[in-house]
Design an enzyme around this catalytic site. Structure first.
Site, PDB file in Angstrom:
ATOM      1  CG  HIS A 121      -2.109  -1.087   1.179  1.00 19.16           C
ATOM      2  ND1 HIS A 121      -3.163  -0.956   0.458  1.00 19.16           N
ATOM      3  CD2 HIS A 121      -2.168  -2.176   1.784  1.00 19.16           C
ATOM      4  CE1 HIS A 121      -3.722  -1.993   0.534  1.00 19.16           C
ATOM      5  NE2 HIS A 121      -3.242  -2.904   1.622  1.00 19.16           N
ATOM      6  CG  LEU A 386     -20.000  42.499  13.642  1.00 25.76           C
ATOM      7  CD1 LEU A 386     -19.235  41.537  12.840  1.00 25.76           C
ATOM      8  CD2 LEU A 386     -20.276  43.654  12.443  1.00 25.76           C
ATOM      9  N   GLY A 387     -23.509  41.758  16.244  1.00 27.16           N
ATOM     10  CA  GLY A 387     -24.688  40.992  16.691  1.00 27.16           C
ATOM     11  C   GLY A 387     -24.667  39.921  17.764  1.00 27.16           C
ATOM     12  CB  SER A 388     -25.832  38.246  20.542  1.00 28.72           C
ATOM     13  OG  SER A 388     -26.891  38.474  20.934  1.00 28.72           O
ATOM     14  N   GLY A 392     -22.920  33.726  21.697  1.00 25.97           N
ATOM     15  CA  GLY A 392     -22.634  34.872  22.467  1.00 25.97           C
ATOM     16  C   GLY A 392     -22.562  35.921  21.509  1.00 25.97           C
ATOM     17  CB  VAL A 393     -21.536  39.569  22.018  1.00 25.83           C
ATOM     18  CG1 VAL A 393     -21.118  40.706  21.296  1.00 25.83           C
ATOM     19  CG2 VAL A 393     -22.516  39.713  23.087  1.00 25.83           C
ATOM     20  CB  VAL A 394     -20.576  38.035  16.645  1.00 20.13           C
ATOM     21  CG1 VAL A 394     -19.311  37.983  15.471  1.00 20.13           C
ATOM     22  CG2 VAL A 394     -21.138  36.693  16.739  1.00 20.13           C
ATOM     23  CG  ASP A 499     -27.669  24.558  12.731  1.00 21.41           C
ATOM     24  OD1 ASP A 499     -28.869  24.451  12.041  1.00 21.41           O
ATOM     25  OD2 ASP A 499     -27.434  25.139  13.663  1.00 21.41           O
TER      26      ASP A 499
END
Length: 637
Positions: A121, A386-388, A392-394, A499
């Protein structure tokens, strides 16, 4: 060196016991070869401790290992194998010269052995399979003829009956082995010259700066994402592999007019935006390996502009030639383009102005440097929120005040942190133009940070909802194609998303859509994702085998992709919007499927329905989905 030793050197040995391979399975050992044994000792202590020994009479095969694209997680990158009894010992040398000396020396010592194999192999046994022939039985017969004297730079044998491995063809009889008096030497490999497609400013001392358009020599292909290269001044360092291309006429990446991965709809948008007479690009056709010239002209009559798409045709002659107009044949595509830049010769206009790469931003790199996955918090500058999300928070941030990044601060209790940190090292090596790149993690403090590519236009779901009514069917199909290409790459690398949904895709300022958060669902602690069997999944995007058996695969991702396509073509509606999760489970189990969106033509809805076959094996692969979408987009171009 002891008196009877033939060779002695510190090499690295891979564990033979562990099923899964990780950096912890690679140990530095002092190897000693004598006339009778190959012995290895613990090289980490001053007092040498014997760790193992192989009787030379029991050895069946010694040969280099063809590495392919397997990342080697140790500093020695030149593997060879010693096969004895029912075992395969993998040893890693620090250089090609060292490996060659060990292999040739051991071959000389074992040439009289009675049990030498006929076939072996040539690639690794890894994760329960032979990478060369995909056989899952460790003691399966080899797939390539073994040469007791020379190296393995030969074509493989035919496939083993019943083992369908494409591309294996019967090779001619091997030349007779050299006589004992002949010196057996390996051929010096030719230097591989590449051209830089983009500028790269190395941020670490181990990196090499690239200047767009300049030539470099590849010293070593460390893994699929990073090469060690040398510039014209003799300086060496690591460079991202997607920033360079081989310097041969057959590699079109080096030409400003070639736009890899651009479909018909995207080509037309770019050409109209430039609005220049004779604007053109060469792009991939829907048929793999074929190319199309897309050409813009303002003089289509009555003051209107038009775009024509010309297939580059290939003659049946040997050698083959390329042409757009029957009378004008060329030996290569670059020669064809150069001719038509000066002569219309049957086209609506000359190819005057290449459109595509100018001003295009450089692609993401797999990490900021080779094998750098741990990022210092002090290297990060935090900017606006930018958001959460569920983790968690971004925030928008910068790495070393230069590279824009997205920084996710993982709130305590939001995920299984230790498991994720291990997986992050694998996820960083996943690199594709349609995946949001993971650059690294900060794990030395809490909360931990995940540092990724920054995508200016945010989440795909919000992007399409905020622009409802402005999309054409072709725009929405291009979005779907971007996602399918990212998923095709994950599928090829045997990585399951778990997802996939519009909320987990992001859009950059060039309106390219990329898949994000792949594999993350395994580490989330969130009630809305938890099923009765304790596994996390988003119900309205999940197939029956996930409802019933918590069984994930690339085919469960295919089902989710069908739902994502539905989200895209409804411009952001919620699937099964009037039904709670428990009703959706019952409806899908009974065969109910989402309706055809108004903007989806019947052939587009057919693709969605193929994704929603109840039996996973009847669903198409992402490679097949990408081809189907490309065919719809290209039409009869």
């Amino acid at each position: 060196m002891n008196s009877e030793a033939i060779l002695e050197e510190t090499l690295i040995k891979r564990s033979q016991q562990k099923k899964r391979t990780s950096p912890l399975n690679y140990k530095e050992r002092i190897f000693v070869l004598t006339k009778t044994k190959l012995t290895y000792y613990d090289g980490s202590s001053e007092k040498r401790t014997k760790k193992g020994s192989v009787d030379l009479q029991k050895i069946k095969c010694v040969e280099i290992v063809k590495n392919g694209e397997v990342a080697i997680p140790c500093q020695n990158k030149y593997p060879f194998q010693v096969v004895y009894d029912a075992n395969t010992l993998y040893i890693f040398a620090p250089s090609n010269e060292s490996r060659s000396v060990w292999v040739q020396s051991m071959k000389r010592e074992i040439k009289q052995n009675a049990s030498i194999v006929a076939k072996f192999h040539p690639q690794f046994w890894q994760e329960g399979v032979w990478l060369c022939c995909r056989q899952a039985e460790k003691l399966a017969p080899g797939c390539e003829e073994y040469n007791l004297f020379g190296d393995i730079s030969r074509k493989p044998l035919p496939p083993i009956p019943g083992n369908k491995t494409p591309g294996k063809t019967r090779r001619p009889p091997p030349p007779p082995p050299p006589t004992e008096e002949e010196e057996v030497t390996e051929e010096e490999p030719k230097e591989e010259v590449v051209i830089a497609l983009y500028n790269f400013d190395g941020m670490e001392t181990q990196d090499l700066t690239l200047v767009q358009g300049e030539e470099y020599i590849i010293v070593e292909k460390c893994d699929v994402n990073w090469y060690k290269a040398r510039n014209k001044y003799g300086e060496e360092g690591f460079v991202p592999s997607n920033y360079v291309t081989e310097k041969t006429p057959g590699h079109l990446d080096q030409y400003v007019w070639y736009c890899k991965g651009v479909n018909r709809n995207q080509a037309e948008q770019q050409l109209r935006n430039e609005d220049k007479e004779g604007g053109f690009m060469v792009r991939d056709s829907s048929n793999p390996g074929a190319f199309t010239v897309s050409l813009y002209t303002k003089s289509a009559g009555e003051g209107t502009s038009s775009i024509r798409h010309y297939h580059i045709k290939v003659t049946q002659t040997v050698p083959e030639q390329f042409y757009l107009a029957e009378k004008h044949h060329f030996n290569s595509i670059p020669e064809l383009i150069e001719y038509h830049q000066h002569n219309a010769a049957g086209l609506v206009a000359r190819l005057r102005y290449p459109v595509g790469k100018q001003g295009r931003s450089a692609p993401s790199t797999a990490g900021f440097s080779y094998e750098k996955w741990e990022i210092k918090p002090s290297d990060l500058t935090f900017m606006k929120e930018l958001g959460s999300g569920q983790y968690g928070v971004v925030r928008l941030g910068k790495w070393r005040a230069q590279h824009k990044v997205a920084i996710k601060a993982i709130r305590e209790g939001a995920m299984y942190e230790e498991d994720f940190i291990e997986e992050a090292k694998v996820m960083m090596k996943l690199s594709h133009p349609r995946l949001v790149q993971l650059y690294g993690v900060c794990t030395q403090q809490r909360p931990i940070y995940i540092v990724t590519e920054f995508m200016e236009l945010g989440c795909l779901l919000n992007y399409i909802r905020q622009r409802r009514g402005s999309f054409s069917t072709e725009n929405l199909l291009s979005i779907s194609q971007d996602v399918s290409e990212g998923m095709e790459y994950l599928e090829k690398n045997k990585f399951i998303h778990r997802d996939l949904a519009a909320r987990n895709c992001l859009v950059n300022d060039s309106k390219v859509v990329k898949v994000s958060d792949f594999g993350m669902a395994r580490y989330v602690l969130d009630d809305q994702y938890t099923s009765s069997c304790g596994v996390k999944f988003p119900v309205k995007w999940s197939p029956p085998e996930v409802f019933n058996f918590c069984k994930y695969s690339s085919k469960s991702d295919v089902w989710s992709f069908g739902v994502l396509m539905w989200e895209v073509f409804t411009e952001g509606k919620m699937p099964f919007e009037h039904n709670p999760n428990h009703e959706v489970v019952m409806m899908v189990t009974q065969g109910h499927r989402l309706y055809r969106p108004k903007m989806a033509t019947p052939n587009i809805y057919d693709i969605m329905q193929l994704c929603w076959h109840e039996r996973p094996e009847e669903r198409p692969s992402f490679a097949q989905i990408s081809v189907m979408i490309r065919d719809v987009l290209e039409g009869d171009s």
